[in-house]
Design a protein around this motif. Structure first.
Motif, PDB file in Angstrom:
ATOM      1  N   GLY A 138       0.696  -1.059   0.136  1.00 30.28           N
ATOM      2  CA  GLY A 138       0.100   0.340   0.162  1.00 30.28           C
ATOM      3  C   GLY A 138       0.774   0.958   0.239  1.00 30.28           C
ATOM      4  N   ALA A 139       2.137   0.728   0.132  1.00 32.32           N
ATOM      5  CA  ALA A 139       3.065   2.304   0.084  1.00 32.32           C
ATOM      6  C   ALA A 139       3.504   2.888  -1.785  1.00 32.32           C
ATOM      7  CB  ALA A 139       4.040   2.072   0.680  1.00 32.32           C
ATOM      8  N   ARG A 140       3.721   4.489  -1.090  1.00 37.49           N
ATOM      9  CA  ARG A 140       4.656   4.609  -2.488  1.00 37.49           C
ATOM     10  C   ARG A 140       5.924   3.929  -2.076  1.00 37.49           C
ATOM     11  NH1 ARG A 140       4.164   7.797  -6.896  1.00 37.49           N
ATOM     12  NH2 ARG A 140       2.484   8.463  -6.627  1.00 37.49           N
ATOM     13  N   PRO A 141       6.559   2.970  -3.725  1.00 32.87           N
ATOM     14  CA  PRO A 141       8.401   3.160  -3.413  1.00 32.87           C
ATOM     15  C   PRO A 141       8.421   5.103  -3.634  1.00 32.87           C
ATOM     16  CG  PRO A 141       6.971   2.374  -4.675  1.00 32.87           C
ATOM     17  CD  PRO A 141       6.152   2.788  -4.355  1.00 32.87           C
ATOM     18  N   VAL A 142       9.732   5.191  -2.607  1.00 29.72           N
ATOM     19  CA  VAL A 142      10.479   6.750  -2.232  1.00 29.72           C
ATOM     20  C   VAL A 142      11.861   6.820  -2.880  1.00 29.72           C
ATOM     21  CG1 VAL A 142       8.503   7.943  -1.224  1.00 29.72           C
ATOM     22  CG2 VAL A 142      10.177   6.255  -0.083  1.00 29.72           C
ATOM     23  N   ALA A 143      13.057   5.465  -2.685  1.00 26.46           N
ATOM     24  CA  ALA A 143      14.309   5.509  -3.153  1.00 26.46           C
ATOM     25  C   ALA A 143      14.374   3.506  -3.282  1.00 26.46           C
ATOM     26  CB  ALA A 143      14.649   5.870  -1.602  1.00 26.46           C
ATOM     27  N   VAL A 144      15.747   3.474  -4.071  1.00 25.79           N
ATOM     28  CA  VAL A 144      16.131   2.059  -3.805  1.00 25.79           C
ATOM     29  C   VAL A 144      17.786   2.505  -3.661  1.00 25.79           C
ATOM     30  CG1 VAL A 144      14.213   1.455  -5.822  1.00 25.79           C
ATOM     31  CG2 VAL A 144      16.923   3.177  -6.854  1.00 25.79           C
ATOM     32  N   MET A 145      18.203   1.221  -3.373  1.00 23.24           N
ATOM     33  CA  MET A 145      19.575   1.015  -2.765  1.00 23.24           C
ATOM     34  C   MET A 145      20.103  -0.597  -3.152  1.00 23.24           C
ATOM     35  SD  MET A 145      19.527   2.187   1.086  1.00 23.24           S
ATOM     36  CE  MET A 145      21.448   2.358   1.287  1.00 23.24           C
ATOM     37  N   ASP A 146      21.555  -0.490  -3.945  1.00 24.20           N
ATOM     38  CA  ASP A 146      21.759  -1.795  -4.235  1.00 24.20           C
ATOM     39  C   ASP A 146      22.504  -2.324  -3.699  1.00 24.20           C
ATOM     40  OD1 ASP A 146      23.179  -0.932  -7.422  1.00 24.20           O
ATOM     41  OD2 ASP A 146      22.567   0.992  -5.474  1.00 24.20           O
ATOM     42  N   PRO A 147      23.059  -2.937  -3.036  1.00 23.04           N
ATOM     43  CA  PRO A 147      24.526  -3.492  -2.491  1.00 23.04           C
ATOM     44  C   PRO A 147      25.078  -4.439  -3.252  1.00 23.04           C
ATOM     45  CG  PRO A 147      22.583  -3.848  -0.576  1.00 23.04           C
ATOM     46  CD  PRO A 147      22.249  -2.874  -1.600  1.00 23.04           C
ATOM     47  N   LEU A 148      26.026  -4.371  -4.401  1.00 27.54           N
ATOM     48  CA  LEU A 148      26.975  -5.230  -5.030  1.00 27.54           C
ATOM     49  C   LEU A 148      28.167  -5.614  -4.887  1.00 27.54           C
ATOM     50  CD1 LEU A 148      25.843  -2.904  -8.143  1.00 27.54           C
ATOM     51  CD2 LEU A 148      24.066  -4.176  -7.953  1.00 27.54           C
ATOM     52  N   ARG A 149      28.484  -7.104  -5.585  1.00 28.77           N
ATOM     53  CA  ARG A 149      29.438  -7.427  -5.511  1.00 28.77           C
ATOM     54  C   ARG A 149      30.181  -8.389  -6.182  1.00 28.77           C
ATOM     55  NH1 ARG A 149      27.197  -5.721  -0.579  1.00 28.77           N
ATOM     56  NH2 ARG A 149      28.449  -5.456   1.223  1.00 28.77           N
ATOM     57  N   PHE A 150      30.980  -8.394  -6.771  1.00 30.92           N
ATOM     58  CA  PHE A 150      32.127  -8.666  -7.810  1.00 30.92           C
ATOM     59  C   PHE A 150      32.784  -9.369  -7.669  1.00 30.92           C
ATOM     60  CE2 PHE A 150      29.030  -5.112  -8.842  1.00 30.92           C
ATOM     61  CZ  PHE A 150      28.744  -5.391 -10.011  1.00 30.92           C
ATOM     62  N   GLY A 151      33.932 -10.216  -8.084  1.00 28.15           N
ATOM     63  CA  GLY A 151      34.927 -10.005  -8.152  1.00 28.15           C
ATOM     64  C   GLY A 151      36.301  -9.288  -8.717  1.00 28.15           C
ATOM     65  N   PRO A 152      37.413  -9.654  -8.408  1.00 26.28           N
ATOM     66  CA  PRO A 152      38.724  -8.325  -8.668  1.00 26.28           C
ATOM     67  C   PRO A 152      38.320  -7.679  -9.709  1.00 26.28           C
ATOM     68  CG  PRO A 152      39.571 -10.669  -8.399  1.00 26.28           C
ATOM     69  CD  PRO A 152      38.044 -11.115  -9.005  1.00 26.28           C
ATOM     70  N   LEU A 153      38.744  -6.365  -9.635  1.00 32.25           N
ATOM     71  CA  LEU A 153      38.160  -5.179 -10.586  1.00 32.25           C
ATOM     72  C   LEU A 153      39.047  -6.198 -12.070  1.00 32.25           C
ATOM     73  CD1 LEU A 153      36.934  -2.452 -11.425  1.00 32.25           C
ATOM     74  CD2 LEU A 153      39.244  -1.910  -9.826  1.00 32.25           C
ATOM     75  N   ASP A 154      40.088  -6.517 -12.249  1.00 32.36           N
ATOM     76  CA  ASP A 154      40.521  -6.734 -12.900  1.00 32.36           C
ATOM     77  C   ASP A 154      40.426  -7.059 -13.821  1.00 32.36           C
ATOM     78  OD1 ASP A 154      41.683  -7.645 -11.188  1.00 32.36           O
ATOM     79  OD2 ASP A 154      43.854  -7.323 -10.886  1.00 32.36           O
ATOM     80  N   ALA A 155      39.399  -7.873 -13.044  1.00 30.08           N
ATOM     81  CA  ALA A 155      39.672  -9.188 -13.906  1.00 30.08           C
ATOM     82  C   ALA A 155      38.488  -9.736 -15.228  1.00 30.08           C
ATOM     83  CB  ALA A 155      38.591 -10.700 -13.058  1.00 30.08           C
ATOM     84  N   PRO A 156      38.402 -10.499 -16.331  1.00 30.13           N
ATOM     85  CA  PRO A 156      37.979 -10.523 -18.002  1.00 30.13           C
ATOM     86  C   PRO A 156      36.438 -10.504 -17.232  1.00 30.13           C
ATOM     87  CG  PRO A 156      39.583 -11.414 -17.968  1.00 30.13           C
ATOM     88  CD  PRO A 156      39.440 -11.541 -16.224  1.00 30.13           C
TER      89      PRO A 156
END
Length: 759
Positions: A138-156
């Motif tokens: 019954g609510a109006r959505p007002v904001a989102v957030m996104d916790p993200l996790r990945f492998g090493p930054l330099d990995a293809p």
């Protein structure tokens, strides 16, 4: 495939052909689970019934490996510092009272495996699904957030999945007009091949607008509205999230849902008008398990009887079989229970918003969910057996053999810098490391200020939005988890995730009220993983009990591993707090020269699992920092009181990277340098990650007042220097130009990922 030319597998046919073999194993069911279905029904299931049970009894939907441990959250008092929880565990999302007649609903969920298979659509539909959970309350959505996790930054493979996931999160949320106010971006070897995409949404409603998911009132109509049902997402997240993910296994691309944010925006506005018109009795979004979930959950939570004509469901693909229609997780769909006298008004509102709506069934006086296809019954089941009474496993768990050796290998034994120059180089190395470097490559793709109510957003410690324009009431939200801490000690690691999120909300000036969690772990069939899970849930429950805040809902994501490599245990904890006047919020950046820099809390020799050990030495071992929840509460009280009185120019929690990182981020905000006097072991003061600490910037004329408030709450207050100049300087050790350090901090992600336009 379509049901012709084969004979339609009706309930009558199932009774006549008990010997018929069904593909229960291919649908992910175990032999004992199939036998239990036969026992419940007193016959073999039809193909359509088997489809429903297979998705609803999947790990993702039934929580069959986790619910014995999740019960402990239900033991927590369901009250917040402001009053009773209005809706909690078991509903689409938790709802809490924030005062002035307002309530807030919030929840975090995972969309991990779909986002690896199809990064853009996996992440986009993760956002869409959590938004519909909030809408269904019954609510109006007002904001989102996104916790993200990945492998090493330099990995293809990171350069494959990260741009697509970020674009999916931003593309869907931006099109909905929802500000993205926070989250995390973390890199670790264990997430290679298994990124984590957790999505959180916050919604606002008045108390009287609360809606729950149930179907009651004999003769009331069951209406399916929104997008048409297609072949995308058949089995979807129900299947993808319920088995070990193996890159060498069968192709899973067809299982990923395809999102349409513009349809979802129409669905949001249409649904909110339906609520305002008071023409909805019960409502359920169609997410994981699609129609199987919506029909069985609505029926089991209501009077228990429902009849559905499946062939009335609007289809994008007319060749879909009944089983496929029931398993499809096509997006942007909702199901409502409507009284007959309100049906015309309901349909008129849907037509106004160009949202297709069809009556597909009605509530009955029976106790079964009955589904027909072209006049023949293909499903006749007790709805609770599908939605709630699935299998419960007490998976064996045991502390792994390697845990003692891991904890004995402490970071406190690692070689430390021997000169001030080397200490300065290590500050630069930590500050510019992938996990601590500037994340604007990601966040610049998100609209953080749409709707005009965003008060704080990344890179602030917590996101904050205004709820009421006249009174300036607002809420703050933060998500956190250090998976390395959880690997070293999952009980303490979960508590530290809660403590950091609690602290982030508090240093913004808000009062923490409630918790949602997204518990990401490896295979539950591994006793070591289940031990990590049991310890983490136990730790989180104990910490919430001590802090006096409830867990209002959340999500469990198992099977996050590639082959034998499980991810770091990652119990992401979201905390929501309320602030009476958002104009009193406290930012993290330094704004002027001459302010006192004060550290709240005690700094101890606690380096294990921290950023210095990980970045400089590639080390993981020892015990994480000690948890002191009473100290966290005292620190929160100091910052909130000082913030309310306008005594602070900034406040920043001390966590990843310790004081060094907090000072750097404070300086980067406005280019204001710091002049530090760290006479007692500068290295430890800069890199310790002791919990229950925060960095304050205090004007000269408010210094004594802040000292007095800290003393009244029994919190240690240590002076470490002053703001000013254009350098990061530790007297007698090193001097680093702030602009040079900020430039290096900003270059880390673009150097690996390229310009945003190429993402």
């Amino acid at each position: 495939m379509p049901d012709s030319p084969r004979q339609l597998d009706t309930v009558a046919h199932a009774k006549e052909t008990p010997e018929r073999e069904l593909p229960w194993a291919e649908l992910g069911l175990k032999p004992d689970e199939y036998e239990r279905i036969v026992e419940i029904l007193g016959r073999r299931p039809t193909g359509a019934e088997l489809a429903m049970y297979s998705v609803m009894w999947s790990e993702h939907c039934s929580y069959k490996s986790s619910k014995v441990h999740l019960k402990k959250f239900g033991e927590l008092p369901q009250e917040t510092p402001l009053g009773k929880t209005l809706a909690g565990i078991g509903e689409n999302a938790g709802v809490i009272d924030i005062g002035q007649g307002y309530a807030v609903t919030f929840k975090v969920e995972s969309h991990n495996h779909p986002s690896y298979v199809e990064p853009y659509q996996g992440a986009a539909t993760g956002v869409g699904g959590i938004v519909r959970d909030i809408l269904a309350m019954g609510a109006r959505p007002v904001a989102v957030m996104d916790p993200l996790r990945f492998g090493p930054l330099d990995a293809p493979d990171t350069s494959r999945v990260l741009p697509g996931i970020v674009a999916g999160v931003g593309g869907y949320g931006n099109c909905l007009g929802l500000p993205n106010i926070g989250g995390e971006v973390v890199f670790d070897d264990t997430y290679l091949g298994n990124p984590l995409v957790n999505a959180l949404c916050v919604g606002v409603l008045r108390h009287e607008d609360l809606h729950l998911a149930f179907a009651s009132g004999v003769g009331n109509k069951v209406v399916l509205y929104g997008a048409r049902t297609g072949g995308d997402g058949i089995g979807g997240v129900s299947v993808l999230a319920s088995e070990t993910f193996d890159a060498d296994g069968p192709a899973k691309r067809p299982s990923v849902q395809v999102g349409d944010p513009f349809m979802e925006k129409l669905l949001i506005e249409c649904t909110l008008e339906l609520f305002a018109a008071k023409v909805v009795n019960g409502i359920q979004d169609l997410g994981g398990a699609g129609l199987s979930c919506a029909t069985s959950e609505l029926a089991s939570a209501g009077d228990g009887g429902m009849h559905v004509e499946l062939d009335t469901v609007p289809l994008r693909d007319p060749s879909l079989s009944p089983e496929e229609i029931l398993m499809s997780e096509s997006q942007e769909r909702m199901m409502a229970v409507v009284e007959p006298e309100h049906l015309d008004a309901f349909m008129a509102i849907c037509q106004k918003w160009d949202v297709e709506a069809v009556v597909v069934g009605e509530v009955t006086d029976g106790d079964h969910l009955v589904i027909d296809w072209h006049g023949e019954t293909i499903v006749d089941v007790p709805p609770r057996s599908v939605a709630h009474d699935g299998p419960t496993y007490e998976r064996p768990y045991a502390r792994p053999d390697w845990q003692d050796a891991l904890q004995a290998d402490t970071a406190e034994q690692l070689p430390r810098p021997s000169t001030g120059e080397e200490l300065g180089r290590q500050v630069v190395q930590v500050v510019t490391s992938p996990n601590l470097a500037d994340k604007s490559w990601v966040t610049d793709q998100y609209d953080r200020y749409v709707q005009g109510n965003t008060v704080l957003a990344q890179p602030e410690d917590a996101g904050m939005v205004r709820v009421d324009e006249s009174t300036h009431l607002g809420v703050a939200v933060s998500t956190d988890c250090n998976g390395r801490f959880a690997k070293l000690d999952p009980y303490a690691g979960a508590q530290l995730a809660l403590a950091e999120s609690f602290r982030n909300v508090a240093v913004s000036g808000a009062l923490p009220l409630a918790v949602t969690d997204c518990l990401n772990f490896g295979s539950p069939e591994d006793p070591a993983v289940m031990w990590q899970f049991e310890q983490a849930t136990h730790g989180l429950k104990d910490a919430c009990a001590e802090l006096g805040i409830p867990v209002t809902g959340g999500n469990v994501s198992f099977y996050n591993q590639t082959g034998e490599t499980a991810i770091l245990p990652t119990p992401v904890v979201g905390v929501l707090g309320v602030i009476e006047d958002v104009r009193q919020r406290v930012r993290q950046g330094f704004t002027r020269d001459g302010d006192h820099l004060l550290v709240l809390g005690d700094t101890r020799e606690e380096l294990s699992g921290g950023a210095w050990a990980h970045t400089v030495h590639g080390h993981l071992g020892g015990l994480p920092p000690a948890v002191d929840l009473a100290a966290e509460q005292a620190l929160a009280a100091v910052v909130r009181e000082a913030g309310r009185l306008g005594l602070l120019t900034s406040a920043h929690d001390l966590s990843d990277g310790g004081l060094a990182m907090a000072l750097a981020e404070g300086s980067f905000a406005h280019g204001v340098g710091v002049q530090l006097q760290l006479d007692d072991d500068p290295f430890l003061q800069l890199f310790s990650e002791s919990a229950a600490r925060a960095l304050l910037a205090v004007p000269e004329h408010h210094h004594d007042e802040v000292v007095q408030i800290a003393q009244e709450h029994g919190v240690t207050l240590t002076s470490v220097g002053r703001t000013g100049g254009c350098s990061f300087e530790v007297a007698g050790q090193f001097t680093i130009d702030v602009d040079d350090l900020r430039d290096a901090w900003r270059r880390t992600l673009p150097a690996a990922l390229g310009p945003i336009l190429e993402a």
